[in-house]
Design an enzyme around this catalytic site. Structure first.
Site, PDB file in Angstrom:
ATOM      1  N   HIS A 131       3.878  -1.211  -0.199  1.00 25.83           N
ATOM      2  CA  HIS A 131       2.427  -1.088  -0.157  1.00 25.83           C
ATOM      3  C   HIS A 131       1.792  -2.446   0.103  1.00 25.83           C
ATOM      4  CE1 HIS A 131       3.156   2.816  -2.133  1.00 25.83           C
ATOM      5  NE2 HIS A 131       1.939   3.148  -1.716  1.00 25.83           N
ATOM      6  N   LYS A 135      -2.256  -3.713  -4.168  1.00 24.89           N
ATOM      7  CA  LYS A 135      -1.880  -2.637  -5.094  1.00 24.89           C
ATOM      8  C   LYS A 135      -1.405  -3.258  -6.404  1.00 24.89           C
ATOM      9  CE  LYS A 135       0.665   1.682  -5.493  1.00 24.89           C
ATOM     10  NZ  LYS A 135      -0.563   2.361  -5.975  1.00 24.89           N
TER      11      LYS A 135
END
Length: 233
Positions: A131, A135
């Site tokens: 990600h 995040k």
């Protein structure tokens, strides 16, 4: 439909654009430092906040009879409390680690493959997720959902661990790279071959659209639901 956005980061902003295109009104845009607001202005709330405030946001909605859809991950130690509160208040609540239609299909593929592989001890399974660097939690909520489904159907596995291997452990590798919306892959490897299934998100549109669809669906309902209920899969 009047929507409250609880969390106004990149995901919240993408949800806003899609909701407006679908003819809805955004009546509240709440950031993490906002405290004085009237949640009852909204017909439904969509929570993409941060782990530390997610349960507070959900509780506020349920206590004020506002249906709430949450995609925040990293707060699930309080999930059972949210379910209890929803039932006590006869409210409406949807939590999903991922609202993307493609990912929810991927969840079902993962379960099917896990069932097929459960008796094949020669294959070692592992999971990897990547990600964007903003995040906050690792592994991702989607990765945890995938891991839990694999463990539920594999008699040799007892738990998942982040960046750790061992007997009866499903190892998860988490990577954080700039501008990666989300990639999840599951690999079964033996001495003779490798089987991999993978979902790659190209942008945030799929996640955001699914959240808005879930918010539309939950109006007028009572109970705790998942994206399987929303999508009928």
């Amino acid at each position: 439909m009047n929507i409250a956005l609880l969390g106004y980061g990149k995901m919240g902003q993408t949800i806003e654009k899609i909701a407006l295109k679908r003819g809805h009104d955004i009546v509240l845009k709440i950031d993490k430092d906002d405290h004085d607001y009237d949640i009852t202005k909204a017909d439904v709330a969509i929570d993409f906040s941060i782990p530390d405030v997610a349960f507070k946001n959900i509780s506020l909605c349920l206590n004020n009879n506002v249906p709430v859809v949450s995609g925040t991950t990293g707060w699930l130690n309080d999930f059972d409390n949210a379910v209890t509160l929803c039932n006590e208040k006869q409210g409406a609540f949807i939590y999903a680690s991922n609202f993307s239609l493609g990912v929810n299909i991927f969840f079902e593929l993962n379960k099917t493959l896990a069932k097929m592989m459960r008796q094949l001890d020669q294959y070692q399974v592992s999971l990897e997720e990547t990600h964007h660097t903003q995040k906050l939690d690792a592994p991702s909520g989607t990765a945890i959902s995938l891991a839990q489904d694999i463990i539920a159907h594999n008699t040799n596995l007892r738990e998942w661990k982040l960046h750790e291997t061992g007997d009866h452990i499903l190892p998860i590798t988490s990577k954080r790279i700039n501008e990666v919306p989300g990639t999840h892959s599951i690999t079964y490897k033996s001495e003779v071959d490798t089987i991999t299934i993978e979902h790659v998100a190209h942008n945030r549109q799929g996640f955001a659209a699914g959240a808005v669809i879930a918010a539309e669906w939950i109006l007028g309902k009572t109970g705790v639901f998942t994206m399987k209920d929303v999508l009928g899969i």
